[in-house]
Scaffold this motif. Sequence first.
Motif, PDB file in Angstrom:
ATOM      1  N   ARG A 211      62.371  39.071  11.707  1.00 51.07           N
ATOM      2  CA  ARG A 211      61.061  38.615  11.232  1.00 51.07           C
ATOM      3  C   ARG A 211      60.306  37.880  12.342  1.00 51.07           C
ATOM      4  O   ARG A 211      59.099  38.067  12.522  1.00 51.07           O
ATOM      5  CB  ARG A 211      61.236  37.712  10.020  1.00 51.07           C
ATOM      6  CG  ARG A 211      59.939  37.157   9.477  1.00 51.07           C
ATOM      7  CD  ARG A 211      60.191  36.194   8.346  1.00 51.07           C
ATOM      8  NE  ARG A 211      60.777  36.850   7.192  1.00 51.07           N
ATOM      9  CZ  ARG A 211      61.134  36.215   6.088  1.00 51.07           C
ATOM     10  NH1 ARG A 211      60.967  34.895   6.003  1.00 51.07           N
ATOM     11  NH2 ARG A 211      61.648  36.874   5.071  1.00 51.07           N
ATOM     12  N   GLU A 212      61.031  37.043  13.100  1.00 54.39           N
ATOM     13  CA  GLU A 212      60.392  36.305  14.188  1.00 54.39           C
ATOM     14  C   GLU A 212      59.909  37.262  15.280  1.00 54.39           C
ATOM     15  O   GLU A 212      58.806  37.102  15.832  1.00 54.39           O
ATOM     16  CB  GLU A 212      61.368  35.283  14.774  1.00 54.39           C
ATOM     17  CG  GLU A 212      60.809  34.448  15.909  1.00 54.39           C
ATOM     18  CD  GLU A 212      59.598  33.628  15.471  1.00 54.39           C
ATOM     19  OE1 GLU A 212      58.731  33.354  16.334  1.00 54.39           O
ATOM     20  OE2 GLU A 212      59.507  33.262  14.277  1.00 54.39           O
ATOM     21  N   GLN A 213      60.755  38.274  15.584  1.00 55.14           N
ATOM     22  CA  GLN A 213      60.339  39.257  16.579  1.00 55.14           C
ATOM     23  C   GLN A 213      59.118  40.038  16.108  1.00 55.14           C
ATOM     24  O   GLN A 213      58.204  40.324  16.888  1.00 55.14           O
ATOM     25  CB  GLN A 213      61.496  40.206  16.877  1.00 55.14           C
ATOM     26  CG  GLN A 213      62.646  39.553  17.626  1.00 55.14           C
ATOM     27  CD  GLN A 213      63.819  40.495  17.801  1.00 55.14           C
ATOM     28  OE1 GLN A 213      63.866  41.566  17.204  1.00 55.14           O
ATOM     29  NE2 GLN A 213      64.789  40.096  18.621  1.00 55.14           N
ATOM     30  N   GLN A 214      59.122  40.381  14.821  1.00 50.58           N
ATOM     31  CA  GLN A 214      57.969  41.098  14.271  1.00 50.58           C
ATOM     32  C   GLN A 214      56.713  40.235  14.316  1.00 50.58           C
ATOM     33  O   GLN A 214      55.636  40.712  14.695  1.00 50.58           O
ATOM     34  CB  GLN A 214      58.274  41.517  12.835  1.00 50.58           C
ATOM     35  CG  GLN A 214      57.167  42.341  12.192  1.00 50.58           C
ATOM     36  CD  GLN A 214      57.510  42.707  10.757  1.00 50.58           C
ATOM     37  OE1 GLN A 214      58.356  42.092  10.146  1.00 50.58           O
ATOM     38  NE2 GLN A 214      56.835  43.710  10.226  1.00 50.58           N
ATOM     39  N   ARG A 215      56.884  38.956  13.945  1.00 49.47           N
ATOM     40  CA  ARG A 215      55.736  38.048  13.990  1.00 49.47           C
ATOM     41  C   ARG A 215      55.213  37.892  15.418  1.00 49.47           C
ATOM     42  O   ARG A 215      53.997  37.892  15.659  1.00 49.47           O
ATOM     43  CB  ARG A 215      56.144  36.699  13.411  1.00 49.47           C
ATOM     44  CG  ARG A 215      54.984  35.721  13.288  1.00 49.47           C
ATOM     45  CD  ARG A 215      55.457  34.362  12.789  1.00 49.47           C
ATOM     46  NE  ARG A 215      56.000  34.453  11.449  1.00 49.47           N
ATOM     47  CZ  ARG A 215      57.283  34.280  11.152  1.00 49.47           C
ATOM     48  NH1 ARG A 215      58.151  34.005  12.117  1.00 49.47           N
ATOM     49  NH2 ARG A 215      57.688  34.374   9.905  1.00 49.47           N
ATOM     50  N   GLN A 216      56.171  37.772  16.364  1.00 46.51           N
ATOM     51  CA  GLN A 216      55.767  37.623  17.758  1.00 46.51           C
ATOM     52  C   GLN A 216      55.102  38.889  18.282  1.00 46.51           C
ATOM     53  O   GLN A 216      54.117  38.835  19.032  1.00 46.51           O
ATOM     54  CB  GLN A 216      56.989  37.272  18.622  1.00 46.51           C
ATOM     55  CG  GLN A 216      56.669  36.942  20.068  1.00 46.51           C
ATOM     56  CD  GLN A 216      55.822  35.682  20.192  1.00 46.51           C
ATOM     57  OE1 GLN A 216      56.005  34.735  19.435  1.00 46.51           O
ATOM     58  NE2 GLN A 216      54.892  35.662  21.130  1.00 46.51           N
ATOM     59  N   LEU A 217      55.661  40.041  17.856  1.00 46.74           N
ATOM     60  CA  LEU A 217      55.075  41.306  18.288  1.00 46.74           C
ATOM     61  C   LEU A 217      53.644  41.452  17.769  1.00 46.74           C
ATOM     62  O   LEU A 217      52.740  41.859  18.500  1.00 46.74           O
ATOM     63  CB  LEU A 217      55.935  42.471  17.788  1.00 46.74           C
ATOM     64  CG  LEU A 217      55.398  43.881  18.076  1.00 46.74           C
ATOM     65  CD1 LEU A 217      55.302  44.111  19.573  1.00 46.74           C
ATOM     66  CD2 LEU A 217      56.279  44.924  17.420  1.00 46.74           C
ATOM     67  N   ILE A 218      53.445  41.094  16.497  1.00 44.00           N
ATOM     68  CA  ILE A 218      52.099  41.197  15.931  1.00 44.00           C
ATOM     69  C   ILE A 218      51.135  40.249  16.640  1.00 44.00           C
ATOM     70  O   ILE A 218      49.992  40.612  16.963  1.00 44.00           O
ATOM     71  CB  ILE A 218      52.146  40.908  14.416  1.00 44.00           C
ATOM     72  CG1 ILE A 218      52.929  42.012  13.699  1.00 44.00           C
ATOM     73  CG2 ILE A 218      50.741  40.807  13.846  1.00 44.00           C
ATOM     74  CD1 ILE A 218      53.161  41.737  12.240  1.00 44.00           C
ATOM     75  N   ALA A 219      51.624  39.015  16.888  1.00 44.64           N
ATOM     76  CA  ALA A 219      50.763  38.043  17.569  1.00 44.64           C
ATOM     77  C   ALA A 219      50.413  38.497  18.986  1.00 44.64           C
ATOM     78  O   ALA A 219      49.242  38.447  19.399  1.00 44.64           O
ATOM     79  CB  ALA A 219      51.452  36.680  17.604  1.00 44.64           C
ATOM     80  N   ASP A 220      51.445  38.961  19.719  1.00 47.44           N
ATOM     81  CA  ASP A 220      51.193  39.422  21.088  1.00 47.44           C
ATOM     82  C   ASP A 220      50.314  40.669  21.107  1.00 47.44           C
ATOM     83  O   ASP A 220      49.407  40.804  21.943  1.00 47.44           O
ATOM     84  CB  ASP A 220      52.514  39.705  21.796  1.00 47.44           C
ATOM     85  CG  ASP A 220      53.317  38.441  22.037  1.00 47.44           C
ATOM     86  OD1 ASP A 220      52.713  37.348  21.986  1.00 47.44           O
ATOM     87  OD2 ASP A 220      54.536  38.537  22.258  1.00 47.44           O
ATOM     88  N   ALA A 221      50.597  41.577  20.171  1.00 45.67           N
ATOM     89  CA  ALA A 221      49.796  42.796  20.129  1.00 45.67           C
ATOM     90  C   ALA A 221      48.339  42.477  19.809  1.00 45.67           C
ATOM     91  O   ALA A 221      47.411  43.045  20.398  1.00 45.67           O
ATOM     92  CB  ALA A 221      50.368  43.757  19.093  1.00 45.67           C
ATOM     93  N   GLY A 222      48.143  41.566  18.849  1.00 51.29           N
ATOM     94  CA  GLY A 222      46.772  41.180  18.528  1.00 51.29           C
ATOM     95  C   GLY A 222      46.066  40.574  19.717  1.00 51.29           C
ATOM     96  O   GLY A 222      44.876  40.845  19.970  1.00 51.29           O
TER      97      GLY A 222
END
Length: 437
Positions: A211-222
Motif C-alpha cells: 500500500r505504501e509503495q502504491q501510495r508513493q508510486l501514485i504520488a511520484d507519478a502525479g
Amino acid sequence: MLVGATTFTVTRWSLLDQLDRELVEVAQTATSSVAADYADMGGLSAGLLAASNGLLAVVGADGTVEQLPGQDRDLPPGNEEIKVARLQVGSSARTIEGNGVTYRAVAVPMRLNDGTPVAVMFARPMSGLESTLGSLWVVLLIAGGLGVLTATLAALWTARAVLAPVRRLSQAVKSVTQTDELNPIRIYGRDDLGELTQLFNTMLRSLAQSREQQRQLIADAGHELRTPLTSMRTNVELLLADDSTGMLPPGARTEVLGDVAAQLGEFSALVGDLVALTRDDHLQRPHELVDLADVTVAAIERAKRRGPGIEFDAKLEPTPIMGDPSTLERAITNLLDNAVKFSPQDGTIRIHLSEGSLVIIDEGPGIDEADLPNVFDRFYRSDKARNTPGTGLGLAIVAHTAEVHGGSVKADNEPGAGARFTLRLPVLEPLDDPFLI
C-alpha cells in the motif's frame, strides 16, 4: 454419570453378597438346633430372632413349610428353596416382598434325624441395605453433578483459552475490513495458531508495504506527470494566443511546436514506463527458453539509433535462460539508454556477457557514491541526471525485471571509465541447453 452408575451397581452387588453370606451363616447355625429338635424348632422362638427382625421356616422337599411359631408374618417358599431341599447341596438367595417390606431370604440344606431332606429358610428385612444404597445414590448423584459441572466449566475455560487466538485473528480480520488499518496481532504462543498469527502478521506487513509503495508510486507519478503537462499546457495556450494576436516572432511558432512534440514524447514515455512497471508488478508473463545474447543484440540495435556516434563494443557468449524476451529486451535497452545518455558523443560502451552475467560500462562521469544505493528506486534522479531526458523509471524497471527472473542487478563505477551495471540471471544447466547441441 456412567462412573456413578457403575459404582452404585458394584457396591449394591457387594453389599448383597455380604448380606447373603451373613444370612447363610445364621441359617447354617440354626440347622444344628432344628435338626436335633425339629418338633420344637430347636428351641428357637420368634422373640429370639426379633432382635434382628429375622424370620425362619423349614421347607420340605414336597413344598410343605413349617413356620417358626410366633412370627408376625410367614415366609413363602419358592422353587429355589424346594430345589435346595431336594438336592441337599449349595444354597439359595432371593428377594421377596411381604406386607410392604422387602426381605432377603436364603435357604440351606438340612436332614432331619429320620433322614428326611428339608431346607432351612431364613430371611431378614433389607431396610438397612436400602438405606445405605439410597445414601450412596444421593452422594453419587451430587458427586456426579459436581463432576459434570466441573468438567463443563473446565471444558468451557479450555475452549475459551484455545479459541482466544482464533477470536483475536477473526477480530483483526474484521478490524482490517472495517477500519482499513493494518495493525499486527500479538503472538501468544509457538503452536499452530501462533504460527498462523505470525503468517497473518507477515501478510499484513506485506499489504502495508504494498500500500505504501502504491501510495508513493501514485504520488511520484502525479508529480512527474504534472511537469510535462504544465509545460505542454503553457505552450498550447501560447499557440492559441498567437492565433488571435500574432504575438510570436517569425520562427518562434515552430520552436514552440517542437517543444510540444518533445513534451508529448516525454509524456508518452513516462506513461509507457508507468504502465509497464504497474503491469509487471501484478502479472508475470510466462517464461520461455531464450538466449540472452540474442536479446542483448536486439537491445544494442535499438540503442544505436539513440546514439549514432557512439561505438558499442560487445562480447557476448551464448547464455540460455528461461525468461520473457520482451521484458528482458526492455530492461537491457534501459541500461544501454542510460549508458548512451551519459556517454560522450564519440564514446564507447562496452558490453560483456558471460556465464549469465551481463556487464555494461560507459565512459560517462560515473555515479556518486551517495547515489549508488538509490539509483534503482522509482523516480529517483541524481543531481547529474536532473537536466537529462528520462522518466526516472528505467532503472526501476530493470531491477524489477531482474527480480521476477530470479536474478539481480548492481550499479557501481568502473575505474578509469564511467558507470558499470551488472545484470545477473540464472543460466540453464548444459544438459538442458539446446544452443550447445
